[in-house]
Structure formats: C-alpha cells, structure tokens
Design a protein around this motif. Structure first.
Motif, mmCIF file in Angstrom:
data_model
loop_
_atom_site.group_PDB
_atom_site.id
_atom_site.type_symbol
_atom_site.label_atom_id
_atom_site.label_comp_id
_atom_site.label_asym_id
_atom_site.label_seq_id
_atom_site.Cartn_x
_atom_site.Cartn_y
_atom_site.Cartn_z
ATOM 1 N N PRO A 141 -2.627 0.485 -9.017
ATOM 2 C CA PRO A 141 -2.556 0.439 -7.527
ATOM 3 C C PRO A 141 -2.038 1.557 -6.993
ATOM 4 O O PRO A 141 -1.295 2.092 -7.793
ATOM 5 N N ASP A 142 -2.180 1.717 -5.881
ATOM 6 C CA ASP A 142 -1.495 2.945 -4.940
ATOM 7 C C ASP A 142 -0.113 2.250 -4.943
ATOM 8 O O ASP A 142 0.330 1.391 -4.808
ATOM 9 N N ARG A 143 0.735 3.390 -4.980
ATOM 10 C CA ARG A 143 2.361 3.238 -4.765
ATOM 11 C C ARG A 143 2.785 3.969 -3.439
ATOM 12 O O ARG A 143 2.128 5.020 -3.226
ATOM 13 N N ILE A 144 3.684 3.237 -2.548
ATOM 14 C CA ILE A 144 4.164 3.960 -1.520
ATOM 15 C C ILE A 144 5.730 4.009 -1.797
ATOM 16 O O ILE A 144 6.243 2.921 -2.045
ATOM 17 N N LEU A 145 6.083 5.269 -1.942
ATOM 18 C CA LEU A 145 7.338 5.417 -2.292
ATOM 19 C C LEU A 145 8.405 6.044 -0.992
ATOM 20 O O LEU A 145 7.935 7.011 -0.328
#
Lengths: 304, 775
Positions: A141-145
C-alpha cells in the motif's frame, strides 16, 4: 555508466522497475553530479521518471486548503508558481536558492527530498510547513510519512528501495500565517547551504503568536526541527522573541566544523538565519510582501 | 573615456575573428582533438608528500592489456630545468616535494585503462617532515625542501640559500634615519592566502610524431616557452618541435610556462602512437606550477606632520611552493608593490621567495600585485587615519604624478594617476551620504608594461586580402584580435579583409605569448612594422600608376590616392593584382623595444631589473560595499575603476579586461583562497569548495580610461592592460570594510567568517576599553 536504463512510460512501469532493483532518476542533479565527483558510481540499473509529468508533475489546490505537489515539480516552478509563493512561501524561498538556473530547471522536489541531504534548501521549509511524503510501491500500500519519519541521516531515509516518492502534501495553513527560508550564502549562485533556517508562523488578529515552527539546515545529520517553540504562543513578535528564537536555534544546532565554516560560526549564524526567517515569516503573515527569495531582502546577498 | 570621432578605425569597431566559433560551439579546443590511433595519458602523482622515494615498480602497469607505454624518470634525459633556477625534473627521482609531483606517466587505449595502470604502479616512500609555514621555513632547524639546492644551475645574480629560493631588496635614501625623525610611524602586518587562476578549460596536451619531428597541440598561453621546455628537457632542436594551440579556454596566467608538453611527447614517442592528456578539474587545481602565491607583509611607514610619506621599510615573504617555476622575479616585483605609486624618498624593502612543500607558485594575472596592493593600501588607510586625513586626500597628497619622482627614483613623464583617483571616486559618488552598513573603500595600484622581442610576417595576396602570421597567443583577452585592426589602419583596408595565422610555432616568428599583458605592446609593434613595409610597396605601385611621388600616396578605405586629390586614385585590390604578377607584397616586422628608464639612487641586492618601468600603468578602484554585520557577508555594490594604461586601441576589449579583472579581484578579496592541511595538501581543490564569484555577484562597474600621451610604451602609446585591473580591487574592498568595522581584516581572502571574527574582536576591544575607563 549504468548497465541498464529504462525510460518509464508510466508510474506503474517505473514501480515495476524499482521492484526489480532499478534506482529512479529524474533531473539527475544529485545522482549524476555525485557520480562524476566520484562520491558514488551510478546505479547498475536506472529507471528514468522524468517524462511522467502527467502523473507526477502537477501542483494541486485541494478543497481542504492543502497543497499537493507532484514529485517531478522542478525548483523553477516551485519558486514561481503563485500557489506555492502565496501559501508555502518558505518553499519558494528555498527552491529559488538552489544551484543555478540550470539546476533549478531540471532538479525536482522529489529528488531533493529523497536525497536527504541535511544541507538541502527545501527541507527546512517543508519541515516548518508540516509536509508529508507520499511513497508508492508495486508490492504494498501507499505510505504517507512525516519528514522526521523519512529522514534518518545524511543521504539515508526509511523509504524502501522499491518505493517511489510520488509527491508531497502541505496541510492547509491558518489565516494570518506566513513562512520564510533564509540561507547563509557567500555568493549569490551555485552555493550550498553553510547554514539555513525556515520559520512558519500564524498570528492572532492582534498579531500575537498562535503557532510558530522553526527548522534548521546543515547543522545536524538531518534537517533539525527546533524544540520549545510551543511556549512562544501568545507572545508578540518583538526583539525579545526574535532573540529567544535565535538562541534556541544556536543552542540546539549540532554543527560540524569544515572548510565552509567553523562550528562556532555555524552555531552563531544559524541563529541569525532563524531570527531573520521568523521576522520575515511574521511580516508575511501580516500581509507584507517580501520577494522570493527573501535572502535578497534580509541582509544576505542584497540586491543592487 | 576620451575617444573621439577622429580615433582610428581600430578604436571604432572591434570584430573578434574567433568570436562566432567560440559562441556557436564549432570552435575546437585541445581536448576535442581526435587523432588516428590516439592513446590516452594518465599521470601517477605522489601519494604522500614530502617523502623520499624508496622504490618504483611499473611492471604490473606495463603488463596490463591496453597499456602501450609507461614512463618514469629513467626514460627521459636526466636533467633539471626551469627559468632562473633549474630545480625541476619531468619526473621525480629521489624525492617528492608536493602532492602534484609526477612520478610516472602511462599511455593506454582508453582513459580508464590509463588511470587504472597509473594506479597499479607500485611506489614505496619514506615520509619526510613538511615545510608549510613561510615564517619558520628559514629557521636553521627547518628541513630543507631541496637538500641539494647548492648544486642547482642558476642565473647570474640570483641570491639564495637553503629554503630561501630567491631574495631581492630595493633601497633608496636612508629609511631608518627617516623613521627616527618622523612625526608619525605606523606598523602593520597582513597575511594573504594563496589562490588559483581557475581557467574554465582544464588543460589538455596531444602529441604526434612524424619521423624525428613532433607536433604538440597544447592549451598553453605561451607556445614558444612550451617549445623551449620540450627542446630543453627532451634535448631537441627548435625546428623539430611544433606547438599548436587550438582555441584556448582561458588562462589567467595559469597556463603560462612549460608544463606537460614533454611528458606527452615522450609518451607518444615510446608508444609510437599519438597520445592525448586531458586534465580533470582536480588536476587543474593540484598539479600545475602556476598558483597565486601566499604572502606575509610587515610594513612600517613614517609621516611628517603634514601627513607626507617620509619612509617605508618592509619585509615581504612569498610562498614559493616546492619549485620556483617562473617566480624568480617575484621578490623584486613584490617589493615594488610593497612601496606602491607614492612619493616616498626613503625606502628599504626586503622580499624573500621561500620554498615550502606547497604547490609551486607561478605567474597568475599580475603576480604578487593584488596581495601586495591589498596589504599596502590597507596600511595606507591606517596611515591616513594616523595623519587625520581622508584616505583619498592622503593619496592625492602622496601619490606620484606627472613629472614627479617615484619611490625608486624613476621620473615620470605624463601619467594619469591623480586623474584616475578623481574618476574612480566620482564614479561611485565618493563623499556622498551612504546607507547604513555601506562604505566606499579606495585603493590605487600600479603595474609595469613588459617589453620583449616579437616578430610578425604579413602578406597581401592577389585579391588584396591579407594574412598576418604572428607568434601572438589569444587567451581570451581579444588582444590578438586587435592586431588586424593595427594592420588595417596601416594598409588602409577593412580589418575584415585580414585573416590571422597564430598559435603555431612552425608558422610564425617568436612572440612572448599571452603573458605579462604583452600582446598589443610587443606583437602589435611587430605587426605595424610588417604592415608598413607592405604599405610602402603599395605606395610605390600607386605612385607609378598615378604618376605621383610615393610619399604623397594616402592609403585609406581600400583606395590609394594622391594626397589632396581624392580622384587621382587606384583600388588597393588592383595594386595587389599588379604586384602578384611581379614583386610580391610581403612584410616582416620585429622592431626594437623601448629602453627601460633609470631608477636613480636605488640600490638592490639580487636586482631583477624591475625597479624602473617602461610605460608604467596606474589605477584607482573605488568600491561601494555593504556589510551584513551579523554574518560578516560582504556584498560589492558599485566599482569605480579608472585606469591609465596609455592609449586604448580597442575599447570593447579593454572594458572586457576591466570587468573580468574586477570580478577576479572580488573573488580574491572575499571568497577565493586555498586551504591546506598540515601536510601542505589542498583541501578545497574543487569548484564546490573553492568559491569563484558568479555572474549573479557582478556589481555595477563604472570604467574610465585616462589616456595621457605616452612615449615610452607600445603602439600609439598603448601600455598593457590585462593585468592592471586585477591589482586594486581587493585593496579597495578591504578599505571599505575597515571603515565599517573600525579595523582592517588582516587576512586575505576576507571571508565572511574572518570578517565576523574581526567584528567580534573589535567589539571585544571596545568593550574592554570601556570597562577599563569605568574603573
């Protein structure tokens, strides 16, 4: 020379190449220059993402007031795009100071962020604007950091090799807010940050501090967020406050000594940069127009 | 600028014949050369320095596939070379003295194989203690950079001993006595770091043999010096060595002298293939013996009650680096600059060129002058303050002027220094109120005009077009391009009808090359002399056809006509066609050069003939700066640059020289300086850490040329120009800064951090003084 080079036609194609072990290249201003200087050879396999403008090249003004900036957006566009200049002015200040016109034409925000240099000129601005980084991969999945989750040291991040930075998000800013980035520069082009500082501030109707955030460039292994600024809420932006911010910055900086400056000089000047950045941010929060880059207005490298 | 409509054609227009090729990218530089079967060269440099060489084994490198030649000192004649003091060998033998010392050279089929083979050469060393400080290098206990110095061949009159590579003094009057009687005495100390020429093109050399003759393409400023070096070190006659310079990508002195032409020629001979060497930027920083020298100045000056200079004593130490290169004349030149263009009757200056384990120093644009002018002019502002005079008034009072006697006893004819002071200060509105944290610093400088032999051949062919064959070398100044204007004015033809054959030692007679601002002065003299011969032939031919006296024929606008009768005329092209059927139109020139004037009453130890100057050039720079007090960052806003370089023949080229030199001066003042580690190795040998000024840093530059009538100089009273504008800029910036800080920044470059430290020290002193008063 890299053994293989793929010109990706889509983000999916680029992600598949990354999954197979390739490294991404856009402007090449870090990768190619670094290879020529002998810092690190070019990776064996490269996937070029520089033609993915349709997917990675836009700046969007979202309904919630946040900005999304595609990772391929170059520094020239960051410094001249009205949305960025008005709402994320510190980022425009930083982008405008990078390298030369040629560097700014090809260097991208995604590359700058993922290169993770503590001397990067967009980093402190992104930090005080609360930017998050969007990573995408073929496998998960996309990761938002958050930035402090991404950057771990000079040139190192928590991104996996198969992940591509597809963009950044800058949250909506409150009304009466402003930001600025200043850099110490010995000359007015082709300069690398000796120290720099970004500030963002939001003010109450009677010009008292509601929130303030300061981040420092090139005085620690990563961009350094200054702690203790929450306690400044409710204060007026006056000499006392600016002195205090300069002192906080100087105290918390962990600078090295090298050819560009001594530890003592860096510690002092990062405080000067923090003070000026906050002063400029506060002026902008009150609607005063200061041109981009604000370096040309605040004593360093003044215009003719 | 005092140019008028009656100024000759040369002044009115300037077409650079080499411009279109350079601008469009079709021009070819030495690194662009590709020859059939060409190999690539790489050098093996010292891995540690200084060190004694214990052994060198090239067998592994020589055995590598693709390697066709490996050379060391054993493969070339065993001799030492260098002008003045022969202290250098092509390859190190027993000792390596600096990090750019060459131990071996390789020729291979690709640059990568050459580099790998150079790295595969096995060398063993015994480390030696480094000599890096010129202030302690003359101690008896200091290690000798050249233990065998006494055995070297040196020119007559050179004074030297141990690490003192070369000493020179100038003395006139009785400075010590004058000090005792003086009203005011001021002593100052200044320290300048070394810096670099940094041409944009890193150098390249290619060589190809045909039988016993070799052609060498080199990015040199001085093809005839390069040829002499090859002939000396490889023991060949001059007529078997041909040096050709393709377009040269800048030099600034860094490409003067003989460098790697012999190494590459020797490799090509051994490999029996053409060989090309192309330097990296790092090599361009580290290896050549043309670095601007670090210097230390101790100056003491005495004034009378009116602020008039009575005496100056001084000690100047110059960092020679590991070899003398062309620096043997530096001490006396530096001593002259340590006095400067002032009327001071009593002087005694000692100047020492001192061996260290640094990269060798050599001529970079106005060698020794920017540093010395910076020190002396900063000292001069301290003198003005001590005398209670405005710095400009102090200079008006003490500087030399027409028909005055200079510090070494040279009497000047018409010179324009006082007018330069007026023009430069007016250009930046000196005396007007300034914004906060702004100041105007002013400095004056001088520089010789160098004269030397030079020759030229000219021919006008059957269609009336002309070729000039000149030994001149174009290094970017455009001075060579001016030569065709000089010939055009003699011949009465359009300069566009003239082509030049230049930068080829086999085609043209000797010229000094692009060194010492000499092209216009010396090659110009030769070209005019040659053109006059063809002009005389044309007048004879025209006189025959027009039935007039040859002396009455005027050559102008492509026509030969009888003076006063414009209709009695014949086209010069028609005369050329006539001549082509009989006696050809050929000219050759090499006129004697002006005699140096006398230095009356000056005595010298180690005289180098530089105490009186042909065509002395004068300048004044006035610079408005702004200081960021919190960081020490200085921004140069306006520069008034006024120059007496005699008659300006090519205004466009002259302005270009001033603009470029001012930018170079700003870099030297603020950001450019070599940083060494304790072994004498450079720490900033790259364009990221060695900070040149950029186009974004360019201030407003207001240039004035003062053109007094000058007899004892070059064509039409031209002096030199390429170096003079590089003399005074750093000094003027220093004086502006001292006004803002209250004390000079005594180290060059005056980096932001040094400025900030100086501000801090000044504050501390004020605080301490205030505290002291309080008690």
């Amino acid at each position: 020379m890299s053994a293989s080079f793929l010109q990706a036609a889509s983000v999916d194609e680029a992600l598949a190449a990354l999954d197979a072990g390739a490294r991404p290249i856009a402007g090449g201003t870090d990768l190619v220059v670094g290879a020529r200087q002998g810092k690190a050879p070019l990776p064996a396999a490269l996937v070029a993402i520089d033609r993915l403008d349709d997917e990675l090249g836009s700046i969007s003004d979202n309904p919630d007031g946040s900005l999304t900036i595609g990772s391929l957006v170059n520094h020239l566009r960051l410094m001249s795009e009205p949305l960025v200049v008005e709402r994320a002015t510190a980022l425009a200040d930083g982008a405008a100071l990078i390298g030369s016109p040629a560097t700014r034409n090809v260097g991208t925000i995604g590359g700058n962020v993922m290169n993770a240099s503590p001397a990067m000129d967009t980093g402190a601005a992104l930090a005080v604007l609360g930017a998050t980084v969007h990573l995408r991969s073929a496998s998960g999945p996309d990761r938002i950091l958050e930035l402090d989750e991404l950057w771990t040291g000079p040139g190192t991040t928590t991104a996996r090799p198969d992940e591509l930075c597809v963009g950044l998000s800058l949250p909506a800013r409150p009304p009466r807010s402003g930001s600025a980035y200043l850099r110490l520069e010995y000359r007015r082009a082709m300069e690398i940050a000796v120290v720099g500082a970004a500030a963002s501030i939001s003010l109450s109707a009677d010009n008292l501090v509601e929130t303030v955030s300061i981040a420092l460039t090139a005085v620690a292994p990563t961009i350094l967020a200054v702690e203790g600024t929450a306690a400044l809420a409710g204060r007026a932006v006056d000499t006392n406050l600016l002195d205090q911010v300069a002192a906080l910055a100087s105290e918390q900086a962990r600078p090295i000594a090298d050819l560009r400056a001594s530890e003592r000089y860096r510690r002092h000047t990062v405080g000067v940069m923090a003070r000026r950045a906050l002063e400029a941010a506060a002026e902008r929060a009150q609607g005063i127009k200061l041109g981009v880059p604000v370096n040309r207005n605040k004593g360093i490298g003044v215009s003719l | 600028m005092s140019l008028t409509d009656s100024t000759p054609a040369a002044a009115q227009r300037f077409v650079r014949a080499d411009g279109p090729e350079k601008v469009t990218g079709s021009g070819r530089y030495a690194a662009d050369l590709e020859l059939p079967g060409m190999l690539h060269a790489a050098f093996r440099y010292a891995d540690m320095a200084p060190a004694r060489l214990a052994g060198i084994d090239t067998s592994k490198a020589a055995a590598m596939p693709g390697v066709l030649a490996v050379m060391t000192a054993a493969d070339v004649p065993d001799l030492r070379y260098s002008p003045g003091i022969a202290d250098r060998k092509l390859f190190a033998t027993d000792m390596v003295r600096f990090e750019g010392e060459i131990l071996a050279a390789v020729a291979a089929t690709t640059p990568a194989i050459a580099a790998a083979a150079a790295a595969a050469i096995e060398v063993s060393y015994e480390s030696l203690p480094a000599v890096t400080d010129i202030e302690t290098a003359l101690d008896p206990a200091a290690p000798l950079v050249h233990p065998e110095w006494a055995d070297y061949q040196v020119d007559e009159g050179i004074v030297r001993e141990g690490n003192l590579a070369c000493f020179s003094s100038i003395e006139r009057g009785d400075a010590e006595a004058a000090m005792h009687e003086a009203h005011t005495v001021v002593t100052s100390r200044y320290v300048a770091d070394g810096c670099h020429a940094v041409p944009i093109e890193p150098r390249a050399v290619a060589a190809q043999w045909e039988g016993n003759k070799v052609t060498i393409w080199s990015s040199t400023q001085v093809p005839f010096d390069a040829r002499a070096g090859v002939c000396e070190t490889l023991q060949m006659p001059t007529n078997r060595v041909r040096i050709i310079v393709p377009h040269l990508g800048g030099g600034f002195g860094g490409k003067c002298g003989f460098h790697y032409e012999a190494h590459v020629a020797a490799l090509a001979r051994a490999a029996r293939r053409p060989v090309k060497l192309v330097f990296s930027r790092a090599e361009e920083f580290l290896a050549p013996d043309r670095r601007r020298e670090g210097m230390v100045f101790e100056l003491t000056s005495a004034l009378d009650a009116d602020g008039r200079l009575q005496a100056r004593t001084g000690t100047v130490l110059i960092d020679c680096g590991a070899y003398v290169a062309d620096a043997a004349f530096f001490p006396q030149l530096a001593a002259m600059h340590a006095v400067g263009p002032y009327q001071v009757p009593n002087i005694k200056i000692d100047a020492s060129l001192i061996y260290t384990n640094h990269q060798p120093s050599g001529s970079v644009r106005a060698p020794t002058a920017p540093q010395a002018c910076w020190a002396v002019e900063s000292h001069t502002d301290e003198l003005a303050a001590a005398a209670g005079l405005d710095p400009v008034e102090f200079r008006r009072l003490n500087a030399v002027d027409s028909r005055t006697v200079g510090p070494t006893g040279q009497t000047y004819e018409e010179i324009g220094l006082q007018e330069c002071i007026d023009a430069a200060t007016n250009a930046v509105s000196y005396g007007d109120e300034l914004a906060e944290d702004e100041a105007i610093g002013v400095a004056i400088g001088w520089w010789p005009t160098f004269v030397s032999p030079a020759g030229a051949f000219l021919k006008m062919d059957e269609d009336g077009s002309v070729q000039i064959l000149t030994g001149a070398q174009e290094c970017g100044t455009g001075a060579v391009m001016t030569l065709r204007q000089l010939a055009a004015d003699e011949l009465g033809i359009d300069p566009e009808r003239i082509e030049m054959i230049y930068q080829d030692t086999a085609a043209a007679p000797f010229g000094p090359g692009a060194t010492g601002s000499q092209t216009l002065v010396n090659n110009g003299r030769a070209v005019i002399a040659g053109a006059k011969q063809i002009a005389d032939q044309l007048r004879e031919l025209a006189a025959d056809q027009l039935e007039a006296a040859a002396d009455d024929i005027v050559l102008i606008d492509g026509i030969a006509h009888v003076a006063g009768s414009p209709t009695a005329a014949v086209a010069i092209d028609d005369l050329a066609a006539t001549a082509a059927g009989g006696e050809l139109l050929l000219g050759h020139g090499s006129d004697p050069f002006p005699e140096p004037p006398e230095a009356v009453g000056t005595t010298c130890v180690g005289d180098q003939g530089l105490t009186a100057w042909v065509g002395p050039q004068f300048s004044c720079h006035a610079v408005r700066i702004r200081l960021d007090r919190d960081t020490g960052v200085v921004r140069v806003l306006d520069v008034g640059a006024a120059h007496d370089s005699g008659t300006i023949i090519n205004p466009a080229g002259a302005l270009g020289q001033v603009h470029g030199a001012v930018m170079m001066g700003i870099g030297q003042a603020l950001t450019e300086g070599t940083v060494y580690d304790e072994h004498g190795h450079q720490r900033n040998a790259d364009l990221l850490e060695y900070k040149l000024q950029t186009i974004a840093d360019v201030p407003h530059i207001h240039t004035s040329f003062i053109e007094p009538p000058t007899n004892n100089a070059g064509p039409r009273g031209a002096k030199g120009l390429a170096e003079a504008p590089n003399v005074a800029t750093a000094a003027a910036i220093s004086n502006g800064l001292a006004k803002l800080i209250g004390t000079p920044v005594r180290m060059l470059p005056m980096t932001a951090e040094r400025v900030w430290d100086t501000i801090g020290s000044a504050h501390d002193q004020v605080a301490a003084a205030t505290e002291g008063h309080g008690k």
